[in-house]
Enzyme design. Structure first.
Site, short mmCIF file in Angstrom:
data_model
loop_
_atom_site.label_atom_id
_atom_site.label_comp_id
_atom_site.label_asym_id
_atom_site.label_seq_id
_atom_site.Cartn_x
_atom_site.Cartn_y
_atom_site.Cartn_z
N HIS A 47 0.81 -1.22 0.00
CA HIS A 47 0.00 0.00 0.00
C HIS A 47 0.85 1.28 0.00
CE1 HIS A 47 -4.21 1.34 0.41
NE2 HIS A 47 -3.67 2.39 0.97
N ASP A 51 0.64 4.31 -2.63
CA ASP A 51 0.45 5.74 -2.36
C ASP A 51 1.45 6.59 -3.17
OD1 ASP A 51 -1.52 5.12 -0.58
OD2 ASP A 51 -0.40 5.64 1.23
N GLU A 78 -8.50 5.53 -7.17
CA GLU A 78 -7.42 5.82 -8.12
C GLU A 78 -7.99 6.43 -9.40
OE1 GLU A 78 -9.18 3.34 -8.17
OE2 GLU A 78 -8.68 1.84 -9.65
#
Ligand SMILES: Nc1nc2c(ncn2[C@@H]2O[C@H](COP(=O)(O)OP(=O)(O)OP(=O)(O)O)[C@@H](O)[C@H]2O)c(=O)[nH]1
Length: 160
Positions: A47, A51, A78
């Site tokens: 994750h 990011d 996204e």
């Protein structure tokens, strides 16, 4: 995180730029853009790497816009939405393609994608000042075009 407008900011900007374009009798270009196979990216690279990827893609997409009045918002997850005051269809399509290229040109490795790098699918549409419809309908149409781009194999632009 991405420095983009959030969903609420997008709602405000949509009202503002659509009023402005209507007053000027000018078209409003709309582009939607969604990172391809981003769930797999998160699953494989983690994750935090996801990011960083989101931030880099957001900045590349912003770089593909050329007018100070253009808006780039993160519509959630996204997915990004760009509003391009005064852009007619042909120019909107050109910017949509530039956004797709800007994402893929980052060259962020994505071994679960057939492209080998992070790519994005893009949809676009134009709201005409003379239209009876609301700009939200064009955003929805651009979104439908985006999903067609996904269906057709991703990393491409669909619109009209
Ligand atoms: N790292 C990170 N991931 C996020 C963020 N917001 C949403 N996501 C992830 O984005 C992924 C979106 O996955 P899907 O909607 O299934 O879409 P996709 O995997 O990109 O597949 P396609 O859109 O069909 O190409 C989910 O796994 C979310 O957890 C975020 O702020 N950071």
């Amino acid at each position: 995180m991405t420095g983009c407008r959030n969903y609420r900011g997008l709602t405000e900007d949509t009202a503002r730029v659509s009023r402005q374009c209507k007053d000027e009798d000018a078209p409003l270009g709309v582009i939607t853009c969604d990172i391809d196979l981003f769930k797999q990216f998160n699953d494989r690279y983690g994750h935090p790497a996801g990011d960083v990827c989101l931030q880099r893609v957001a900045s590349a997409l912003r770089g593909a816009l050329f007018s100070a009045g253009d808006v780039l918002a993160r519509a959630g997850g996204e997915e990004f939405v760009a509003l391009l005051p005064r852009l007619p269809a042909k120019a909107t399509q050109v910017v949509a393609e530039r956004m797709r290229l800007a994402a893929v040109a980052l060259g962020i490795p994505h071994s679960d994608s057939s492209f080998g790098v992070v790519a994005a699918s893009v949809g676009w549409g134009v709201h005409l000042a003379s239209a009876d419809s609301e700009v939200e309908q064009v955003i929805a149409a651009a979104d439908a075009a985006l999903y067609l781009a996904k269906d057709r194999g991703r990393n491409q632009v669909v619109g009209g």
